[in-house]
Design a protein around this motif. Structure first.
Motif, mmCIF file in Angstrom:
data_model
loop_
_atom_site.group_PDB
_atom_site.id
_atom_site.type_symbol
_atom_site.label_atom_id
_atom_site.label_comp_id
_atom_site.label_asym_id
_atom_site.label_seq_id
_atom_site.Cartn_x
_atom_site.Cartn_y
_atom_site.Cartn_z
ATOM 1 N N LEU A 176 -28.705 31.776 58.852
ATOM 2 C CA LEU A 176 -28.979 30.423 59.309
ATOM 3 C C LEU A 176 -29.198 29.557 58.066
ATOM 4 N N ILE A 177 -28.253 28.659 57.779
ATOM 5 C CA ILE A 177 -28.298 27.820 56.591
ATOM 6 C C ILE A 177 -28.763 26.422 56.997
ATOM 7 N N SER A 178 -29.778 25.903 56.309
ATOM 8 C CA SER A 178 -30.346 24.586 56.655
ATOM 9 C C SER A 178 -30.221 23.637 55.480
ATOM 10 N N LEU A 179 -29.968 22.354 55.776
ATOM 11 C CA LEU A 179 -29.940 21.290 54.786
ATOM 12 C C LEU A 179 -30.971 20.234 55.212
ATOM 13 N N VAL A 180 -31.939 19.987 54.337
ATOM 14 C CA VAL A 180 -33.021 19.037 54.630
ATOM 15 C C VAL A 180 -33.103 18.048 53.477
ATOM 16 N N GLY A 181 -33.198 16.731 53.807
ATOM 17 C CA GLY A 181 -33.311 15.714 52.774
ATOM 18 C C GLY A 181 -33.526 14.347 53.378
ATOM 19 N N VAL A 182 -33.069 13.324 52.690
ATOM 20 C CA VAL A 182 -33.255 11.935 53.127
ATOM 21 C C VAL A 182 -32.501 11.710 54.437
ATOM 22 N N ASP A 183 -33.255 11.449 55.501
ATOM 23 C CA ASP A 183 -32.677 11.209 56.830
ATOM 24 C C ASP A 183 -31.686 12.302 57.231
ATOM 25 N N THR A 184 -31.888 13.514 56.742
ATOM 26 C CA THR A 184 -30.954 14.620 57.024
ATOM 27 C C THR A 184 -31.751 15.883 57.316
ATOM 28 N N SER A 185 -31.429 16.518 58.416
ATOM 29 C CA SER A 185 -32.052 17.792 58.750
ATOM 30 C C SER A 185 -31.194 18.484 59.801
ATOM 31 N N PHE A 186 -30.475 19.498 59.431
ATOM 32 C CA PHE A 186 -29.665 20.244 60.388
ATOM 33 C C PHE A 186 -29.451 21.661 59.858
ATOM 34 N N SER A 187 -29.009 22.534 60.748
ATOM 35 C CA SER A 187 -28.784 23.943 60.408
ATOM 36 C C SER A 187 -27.454 24.400 60.992
ATOM 37 N N GLU A 188 -26.868 25.393 60.364
ATOM 38 C CA GLU A 188 -25.628 26.000 60.851
ATOM 39 C C GLU A 188 -25.745 27.520 60.721
ATOM 40 N N THR A 189 -25.151 28.224 61.651
ATOM 41 C CA THR A 189 -25.148 29.692 61.628
ATOM 42 C C THR A 189 -23.884 30.193 60.941
ATOM 43 N N VAL A 190 -24.066 31.115 60.008
ATOM 44 C CA VAL A 190 -22.956 31.693 59.255
ATOM 45 C C VAL A 190 -22.860 33.173 59.595
ATOM 46 N N VAL A 191 -21.673 33.620 59.946
ATOM 47 C CA VAL A 191 -21.471 35.031 60.291
ATOM 48 C C VAL A 191 -21.741 35.899 59.072
ATOM 49 N N GLY A 192 -22.409 37.038 59.294
ATOM 50 C CA GLY A 192 -22.735 37.947 58.202
ATOM 51 C C GLY A 192 -21.500 38.505 57.530
ATOM 52 N N SER A 193 -21.646 38.845 56.248
ATOM 53 C CA SER A 193 -20.549 39.365 55.447
ATOM 54 C C SER A 193 -21.007 40.620 54.720
ATOM 55 N N THR A 194 -20.052 41.488 54.400
ATOM 56 C CA THR A 194 -20.364 42.704 53.645
ATOM 57 C C THR A 194 -20.277 42.479 52.140
ATOM 58 N N SER A 195 -19.951 41.261 51.724
ATOM 59 C CA SER A 195 -19.865 40.963 50.295
ATOM 60 C C SER A 195 -21.261 40.876 49.691
ATOM 61 N N ASP A 196 -21.371 41.230 48.420
ATOM 62 C CA ASP A 196 -22.652 41.124 47.726
ATOM 63 C C ASP A 196 -23.071 39.668 47.552
ATOM 64 N N VAL A 197 -22.079 38.793 47.262
ATOM 65 C CA VAL A 197 -22.345 37.371 47.082
ATOM 66 C C VAL A 197 -21.611 36.606 48.168
ATOM 67 N N ASN A 198 -22.297 35.691 48.848
ATOM 68 C CA ASN A 198 -21.708 34.909 49.917
ATOM 69 C C ASN A 198 -21.594 33.451 49.491
ATOM 70 N N PHE A 199 -20.537 32.781 49.944
ATOM 71 C CA PHE A 199 -20.277 31.382 49.601
ATOM 72 C C PHE A 199 -20.111 30.575 50.877
ATOM 73 N N ALA A 200 -20.547 29.329 50.855
ATOM 74 C CA ALA A 200 -20.352 28.411 51.978
ATOM 75 C C ALA A 200 -20.458 26.984 51.453
ATOM 76 N N SER A 201 -20.074 26.037 52.277
ATOM 77 C CA SER A 201 -20.171 24.627 51.879
ATOM 78 C C SER A 201 -20.321 23.760 53.115
ATOM 79 N N PHE A 202 -21.123 22.703 52.982
ATOM 80 C CA PHE A 202 -21.205 21.656 53.988
ATOM 81 C C PHE A 202 -20.201 20.576 53.613
ATOM 82 N N THR A 203 -19.391 20.132 54.566
ATOM 83 C CA THR A 203 -18.412 19.074 54.313
ATOM 84 C C THR A 203 -18.585 17.963 55.356
ATOM 85 N N GLY A 204 -17.960 16.823 55.099
ATOM 86 C CA GLY A 204 -18.040 15.696 56.022
ATOM 87 C C GLY A 204 -19.413 15.050 56.052
ATOM 88 N N LEU A 205 -20.124 15.094 54.918
ATOM 89 C CA LEU A 205 -21.481 14.542 54.856
ATOM 90 C C LEU A 205 -21.471 13.063 54.494
#
Length: 400
Positions: A176-205
Motif C-alpha cells: 500500500l503506497i501513500s502520497l501525502v503533502g500539500v492538499d494531497t493525500s491518497f493511496s494505491e495498492t501495488v501487487v507484490g513482487s518477487t524482486s529484491d528491489v521494487n519500482f513504481a511511479s505516480f503519474t498524472g499529478l
C-alpha cells in the motif's frame, strides 16, 4: 498332486498369489486441509496436510505422516500412523519455527513396498513484517535538462520511487503506497513482487509547492520538496514495474539487440575460425600430396613383383635369357639389367647359407651376379652354373 500305489491321484490347490512389484502412487500432497490447492503461508500453528494415494495391485496397508523443517525431516513430529481411509491429517505445534515447515507422508502396500513424499513446505507468519532493513527512496526527476539535486523534485506531474528490504519468504501479496503533502493525500495498492528491489511511479499529478511524503505499507517514509508554479494535470495514476513488466522489457531488449549481437558474435567467430579454416585447407593439401607420394612409392616398390617359376634350366641354358624370351613373347622388351633375381642368383644365396661353402656374400648389380669368397678381396662375377661348381654347387639339385 499325490499318487498312491494303486495309481489313484489326489490334486490340491493353494490360494492365489498376487505379485506387486511397485510401491504406492501419490496423486497429490498439499500443505493445508484442502484437496484443491496448496498453501504457502498461514498464521495458525495448526499444521495440516492433504493427500491422495492409490495402489491398484495390492492396496494400501498402512500410512503415517511426520513434520520437519526440510523434506523427509521428522524433527517436529515423528511418523504417526493414521487410518488408510483418511486423506487429511493435522496437529498443533507448540511454537513458531523460523524456517518453513514440511509435511511428509509415508504409505506401504500389502506387498510391503513403501513410498514417501513431502510437501513443498509452508511458513507460519503470526507477527508483523520485519522492517529493520526496509527503505523507500524517491528517484528525483526534473522537467528541464538540469537534474534535481538532493531531495528536491522538479516535476509536478510524476513521482518515481523505489523500495526494498522486505523478506521475500514472508509472503507479501501487495503493498500500500501513500502520497501525502500539500492538499494531497491518497493511496494505491501495488501487487507484490518477487524482486529484491521494487519500482513504481505516480503519474498524472498536479502538485503544489511544498513538502510531500511517500510511505510504504509500514509507514516508512521519504520526503521531498517541490518548488515552482502549480501545473494543471489529470487525476493521479500509479505505474508499477511488476515482474512481468520487467520480463517484457527484457524480451524487447533481446529482440532489439538480437541482430547487433549476432553481428558481434559473427565477427568474433570469424576472427577465431578463419585461421583454423586456413590451417585445415593447408593440412588437406598436404595430406593429398602425401597420399600422391605414397601411391607413387607403392607403384614403384612393386616393379620387381613379377615372378616366373617352374622353369627348368639345363647346363647350357640361362634363366635370364629364358625370362627375356618369355617377356618378348608377351610384348615386353626387357634387358638383363631389369631382372633382379633368377635361379642362378638363388643358387648363389643358397651357397651363402651353406656353412661348408666359401661364399660369404652375393648380390646382383645391373643384371650381373657377384659373389664374395673367404679370400680377402676376392669378388667373382657369376655367368653360369658351372662357375659355382668350385664352391660346392651340385647341378643335379638345381631349382625347378
Amino acid at each position: 498332486m499325490a499318487v498312491n500305489g494303486a495309481g489313484l491321484r489326489t490334486v490340491s490347490h493353494s490360494e492365489q498369489i498376487y505379485i506387486d512389484l511397485t510401491p504406492p502412487e501419490f496423486e497429490y500432497v498439499y500443505d493445508g486441509d484442502s484437496s484443491d490447492f496448496d498453501i504457502q503461508f498461514q498464521t495458525s500453528l495448526n499444521i495440516s496436510m492433504a493427500w491422495s494415494v492409490k495402489d491398484p495391485e495390492s492396496g494400501i496397508q498402512e500410512c503415517s505422516w511426520a513434520i520437519g523443517l526440510s523434506p523427509m525431516d521428522t524433527s517436529l513430529q515423528d511418523y504417526t500412523q493414521i487410518a488408510i481411509t483418511e486423506n487429511v491429517a493435522s496437529t498443533v505445534i507448540s511454537s513458531t519455527p523460523y524456517d518453513r515447515i514440511f509435511s511428509t507422508m509415508r504409505c506401504t502396500n500389502a506387498a510391503g513396498r513403501t513410498a514417501s513424499i513431502s510437501t513443498d513446505g509452508l511458513k507460519v507468519l503470526n507477527m508483523s513484517l520485519a522492517t529493520n532493513d526496509v527503505y523507500i527512496s524517491l528517484m528525483a526527476i526534473s522537467e528541464t535538462q538540469y537534474p534535481a539535486i538532493g531531495k528536491y523534485h522538479g516535476n509536478r506531474t510524476r513521482i518515481k520511487f523505489q523500495w526494498a528490504g522486505f523478506r521475500q519468504d514472508e509472503g507479501i501479496n501487495n503493498y500500500l503506497i501513500s502520497l501525502v503533502g500539500v492538499d494531497t493525500s491518497f493511496s494505491e495498492t501495488v501487487v507484490g513482487s518477487t524482486s529484491d528491489v521494487n519500482f513504481a511511479s505516480f503519474t498524472g499529478l498536479n502538485l503544489e509547492d511544498g513538502q510531500y511524503k511517500v510511505t510504504s505499507p509500514v509507514q516508512l517514509g521519504s520526503q521531498m520538496s517541490l518548488q515552482g508554479p502549480p501545473n494543471p494535470g489529470n487525476p493521479h495514476q500509479i505505474s508499477i514495474l511488476a515482474d512481468h513488466d520487467i520480463q517484457r522489457i527484457v524480451d524487447s531488449l533481446k529482440i532489439s539487440l538480437k541482430d547487433e549481437i549476432n553481428v558481434i558474435v559473427n565477427v568474433v567467430i570469424q576472427a577465431q575460425v578463419q585461421p583454423l579454416k586456413d590451417e585445415l585447407t593447408h593440412l588437406r593439401a598436404k595430406v593429398s600430396h602425401l597420399e600422391g607420394e605414397m601411391d607413387a612409392a607403392n607403384q614403384y616398390s612393386r616393379r620387381n613383383c613379377i615372378l616366373i617359376s617352374n622353369m627348368k634350366e639345363l647346363p647350357d641354358e640361362n634363366t635370364n635369357d629364358i625370362a627375356i624370351q618369355v617377356a618378348k613373347e608377351g610384348g615386353l622388351d626387357i634387358t638383363p639389367s631389369v631382372i633382379d633375381r633368377g635361379e642362378l642368383a638363388f643358387q648363389c644365396r643358397h651357397l651363402k647359407k651353406n656353412p661348408k661353402s666359401p661364399v660369404l656374400d652375393t648380390w646382383t648389380y645391373d643384371g650381373n651376379i657377384y659373389i664374395k669368397t673367404e679370400v680377402k678381396g676376392h669378388m667373382i662375377r657369376v655367368n653360369t652354373h658351372n662357375d659355382l661348381v668350385q664352391f660346392g654347387y651340385n647341378p643335379n639339385q638345381s631349382m625347378n
